[in-house]
Design a protein around this motif. Structure first.
Motif, PDB file in Angstrom:
ATOM      1  N   GLY A 184       0.799  -1.217   0.000  1.00  0.00           N
ATOM      2  CA  GLY A 184       0.000   0.000   0.000  1.00  0.00           C
ATOM      3  C   GLY A 184       0.833   1.268   0.000  1.00  0.00           C
ATOM      4  N   VAL A 185       2.012   1.201  -0.627  1.00  0.00           N
ATOM      5  CA  VAL A 185       2.849   2.407  -0.735  1.00  0.00           C
ATOM      6  C   VAL A 185       2.836   2.926  -2.170  1.00  0.00           C
ATOM      7  CG1 VAL A 185       4.393   1.756   1.148  1.00  0.00           C
ATOM      8  CG2 VAL A 185       5.008   1.140  -1.186  1.00  0.00           C
ATOM      9  N   GLU A 186       3.036   4.220  -2.307  1.00  0.00           N
ATOM     10  CA  GLU A 186       3.072   4.802  -3.633  1.00  0.00           C
ATOM     11  C   GLU A 186       4.460   4.601  -4.223  1.00  0.00           C
ATOM     12  OE1 GLU A 186       1.638   8.772  -5.449  1.00  0.00           O
ATOM     13  OE2 GLU A 186       0.542   8.488  -3.565  1.00  0.00           O
ATOM     14  N   LEU A 187       4.491   4.169  -5.476  1.00  0.00           N
ATOM     15  CA  LEU A 187       5.758   3.917  -6.152  1.00  0.00           C
ATOM     16  C   LEU A 187       5.748   4.646  -7.487  1.00  0.00           C
ATOM     17  CD1 LEU A 187       8.454   2.283  -6.353  1.00  0.00           C
ATOM     18  CD2 LEU A 187       7.117   0.459  -7.406  1.00  0.00           C
ATOM     19  N   GLY A 188       6.593   5.658  -7.597  1.00  0.00           N
ATOM     20  CA  GLY A 188       6.703   6.384  -8.859  1.00  0.00           C
ATOM     21  C   GLY A 188       7.602   5.641  -9.827  1.00  0.00           C
ATOM     22  N   LYS A 189       7.513   6.004 -11.111  1.00  0.00           N
ATOM     23  CA  LYS A 189       8.401   5.431 -12.121  1.00  0.00           C
ATOM     24  C   LYS A 189       8.721   6.519 -13.123  1.00  0.00           C
ATOM     25  CE  LYS A 189       4.490   3.641 -14.753  1.00  0.00           C
ATOM     26  NZ  LYS A 189       3.865   2.494 -15.394  1.00  0.00           N
ATOM     27  N   GLY A 190       9.820   6.355 -13.824  1.00  0.00           N
ATOM     28  CA  GLY A 190      10.170   7.365 -14.807  1.00  0.00           C
ATOM     29  C   GLY A 190      11.601   7.244 -15.278  1.00  0.00           C
ATOM     30  N   THR A 191      12.122   8.383 -15.724  1.00  0.00           N
ATOM     31  CA  THR A 191      13.488   8.430 -16.242  1.00  0.00           C
ATOM     32  C   THR A 191      14.410   8.992 -15.169  1.00  0.00           C
ATOM     33  OG1 THR A 191      12.664   8.775 -18.485  1.00  0.00           O
ATOM     34  CG2 THR A 191      14.957   9.404 -18.063  1.00  0.00           C
ATOM     35  N   ILE A 192      15.518   8.314 -14.942  1.00  0.00           N
ATOM     36  CA  ILE A 192      16.513   8.793 -13.994  1.00  0.00           C
ATOM     37  C   ILE A 192      17.762   9.194 -14.764  1.00  0.00           C
ATOM     38  CG2 ILE A 192      18.032   8.151 -12.078  1.00  0.00           C
ATOM     39  CD1 ILE A 192      15.722   6.618 -10.837  1.00  0.00           C
ATOM     40  N   ALA A 193      18.251  10.403 -14.472  1.00  0.00           N
ATOM     41  CA  ALA A 193      19.469  10.905 -15.095  1.00  0.00           C
ATOM     42  C   ALA A 193      20.631  10.741 -14.120  1.00  0.00           C
ATOM     43  CB  ALA A 193      19.298  12.371 -15.483  1.00  0.00           C
ATOM     44  N   THR A 194      21.758  10.265 -14.660  1.00  0.00           N
ATOM     45  CA  THR A 194      22.947   9.971 -13.851  1.00  0.00           C
ATOM     46  C   THR A 194      24.123  10.792 -14.359  1.00  0.00           C
ATOM     47  OG1 THR A 194      22.182   7.685 -13.567  1.00  0.00           O
ATOM     48  CG2 THR A 194      24.505   8.117 -13.127  1.00  0.00           C
ATOM     49  N   GLY A 195      24.914  11.345 -13.436  1.00  0.00           N
ATOM     50  CA  GLY A 195      26.134  12.045 -13.833  1.00  0.00           C
ATOM     51  C   GLY A 195      27.055  12.207 -12.641  1.00  0.00           C
ATOM     52  N   ASP A 196      28.304  12.510 -12.913  1.00  0.00           N
ATOM     53  CA  ASP A 196      29.273  12.650 -11.821  1.00  0.00           C
ATOM     54  C   ASP A 196      29.237  14.051 -11.223  1.00  0.00           C
ATOM     55  OD1 ASP A 196      30.257  10.034 -11.608  1.00  0.00           O
ATOM     56  OD2 ASP A 196      31.537  10.309 -13.358  1.00  0.00           O
ATOM     57  N   GLN A 197      28.044  14.473 -10.843  1.00  0.00           N
ATOM     58  CA  GLN A 197      27.855  15.788 -10.221  1.00  0.00           C
ATOM     59  C   GLN A 197      26.737  15.681  -9.191  1.00  0.00           C
ATOM     60  OE1 GLN A 197      26.564  18.128 -13.559  1.00  0.00           O
ATOM     61  NE2 GLN A 197      28.426  17.743 -14.716  1.00  0.00           N
ATOM     62  N   PHE A 198      26.951  16.264  -8.023  1.00  0.00           N
ATOM     63  CA  PHE A 198      25.852  16.429  -7.071  1.00  0.00           C
ATOM     64  C   PHE A 198      25.137  17.715  -7.480  1.00  0.00           C
ATOM     65  CE2 PHE A 198      23.846  18.016  -3.213  1.00  0.00           C
ATOM     66  CZ  PHE A 198      23.152  16.881  -2.799  1.00  0.00           C
ATOM     67  N   ILE A 199      23.903  17.585  -7.923  1.00  0.00           N
ATOM     68  CA  ILE A 199      23.155  18.735  -8.452  1.00  0.00           C
ATOM     69  C   ILE A 199      22.519  19.504  -7.295  1.00  0.00           C
ATOM     70  CG2 ILE A 199      21.339  19.489 -10.046  1.00  0.00           C
ATOM     71  CD1 ILE A 199      23.779  18.096 -11.420  1.00  0.00           C
ATOM     72  N   ALA A 200      22.911  20.764  -7.187  1.00  0.00           N
ATOM     73  CA  ALA A 200      22.397  21.628  -6.111  1.00  0.00           C
ATOM     74  C   ALA A 200      22.227  23.039  -6.662  1.00  0.00           C
ATOM     75  CB  ALA A 200      23.359  21.612  -4.925  1.00  0.00           C
ATOM     76  N   ASP A 201      21.517  23.110  -7.782  1.00  0.00           N
ATOM     77  CA  ASP A 201      21.408  24.365  -8.524  1.00  0.00           C
ATOM     78  C   ASP A 201      20.162  24.324  -9.405  1.00  0.00           C
ATOM     79  OD1 ASP A 201      23.294  26.730  -9.931  1.00  0.00           O
ATOM     80  OD2 ASP A 201      21.993  25.667 -11.336  1.00  0.00           O
ATOM     81  N   GLY A 202      19.288  25.313  -9.247  1.00  0.00           N
ATOM     82  CA  GLY A 202      18.013  25.330  -9.954  1.00  0.00           C
ATOM     83  C   GLY A 202      18.131  25.286 -11.462  1.00  0.00           C
ATOM     84  N   ALA A 203      19.089  26.021 -12.024  1.00  0.00           N
ATOM     85  CA  ALA A 203      19.242  26.084 -13.480  1.00  0.00           C
ATOM     86  C   ALA A 203      19.740  24.753 -14.043  1.00  0.00           C
ATOM     87  CB  ALA A 203      20.200  27.212 -13.855  1.00  0.00           C
TER      88      ALA A 203
END
Ligand code: 3QA
Length: 227
Positions: free
Chosen positions: A136-155
């Motif tokens: 009974g848990v919600e499970l999303g699905k979709g596309t995951i993007a991977t890269g050698d960067q910790f993304i911490a920037d809106g743009a």
């Protein structure tokens, strides 16, 4: 044997806590924990952060431990606003957002003879959907993007989301999926959201790494019992 990978120790600790571990082997700077869960043989390792480390671990699990399938468990940054901290999402496909040989006319993320989007196992994704239903848990699905960067920037976040149609971002999934595709091994990538890849991401990540990692790990263990 089922291979289970996390990137950081925090991502596999909740799994190791519930594993009946029989043997630990050190290869290439990583520890591989062989054991059983719910009557299934599993080997668990954390790869260390990033695509290269993740590829090393996936290849080692397949080549040295004869992993027949690989499950990845961990946390991710949300790219879509409907994904909140603690929400689960599995990858239907993954792409490397930091691959760019567009100077030769190739699309971003594309590598000749390797491709761009890596599909995950429809069969494993179905099992995930049924586990979600039972729990009974919600499970999303979709596309995951991977890269050698910790993304911490809106743009940057918006660029990755638009460019690749991605729902979440992390630093290992596509590397694991790429190795699994090369060896024809079914792969499943699950992530629980730890932050929104924005200016608060570093702070939120530190606060929610452990709790979100556990949400993902507990779900993956439920899957193992049903494989
Ligand atoms: C971050 C971890 C890496 O393995 C990828 C977490 C969560 N939020 C993300 C985001 N952008 C990209 N990836 C993620 N994981 C590594 S840096 C933290 C290191 O701290 C997924 C992920 N916004 C270690 C202590 O020094």
């Amino acid at each position: 044997m089922i291979g289970i990978i996390g990137a950081m120790i925090e991502e596999i600790e909740p799994i190791l806590d519930r594993l009946t571990c029989v043997k630990t082997t050190r290869i290439g700077g990583n520890k591989y924990h062989e054991g059983s869960y719910g009557g299934k043989q599993v080997t668990v390792a954390y790869s260390r952060i990033g695509k290269v480390n993740a590829a090393l671990t996936a290849a080692t699990l397949i080549e040295r431990f004869n992993a027949e399938k690989i499950l990845f468990s961990g946390v991710a940054g949300a790219l879509k606003s409907h994904l909140k901290i603690g929400d689960l999402i599995y990858a239907e496909r993954l792409v490397q957002h930091d691959v760019d040989i567009s100077a030769f006319g190739h699309p971003l993320g594309f590598i000749p003879e390797s491709g761009d989007y890596f599909e995950t196992s429809a069969q494993l994704n179905e099992i995930a959907a049924s586990v979600a239903l039972v729990r009974g848990v919600e499970l999303g699905k979709g596309t995951i993007a991977t890269g050698d960067q910790f993304i911490a920037d809106g743009a940057k976040k918006e660029w990755i989301q638009k460019q690749f149609g991605a729902d979440a971002v992390e630093m290992e999934g596509a590397a694991v999926a790429c190795v699994c595709a090369a060896f024809h091994i079914p792969v499943f990538v699950l992530r629980a959201i730890s932050d929104a890849a924005d200016m608060d991401a570093g702070f939120n990540f530190d606060e929610f790494l452990k709790s979100s990692a556990k949400i993902s790990a507990d779900f993956v263990l439920d899957m193992v019992a049903r494989l």
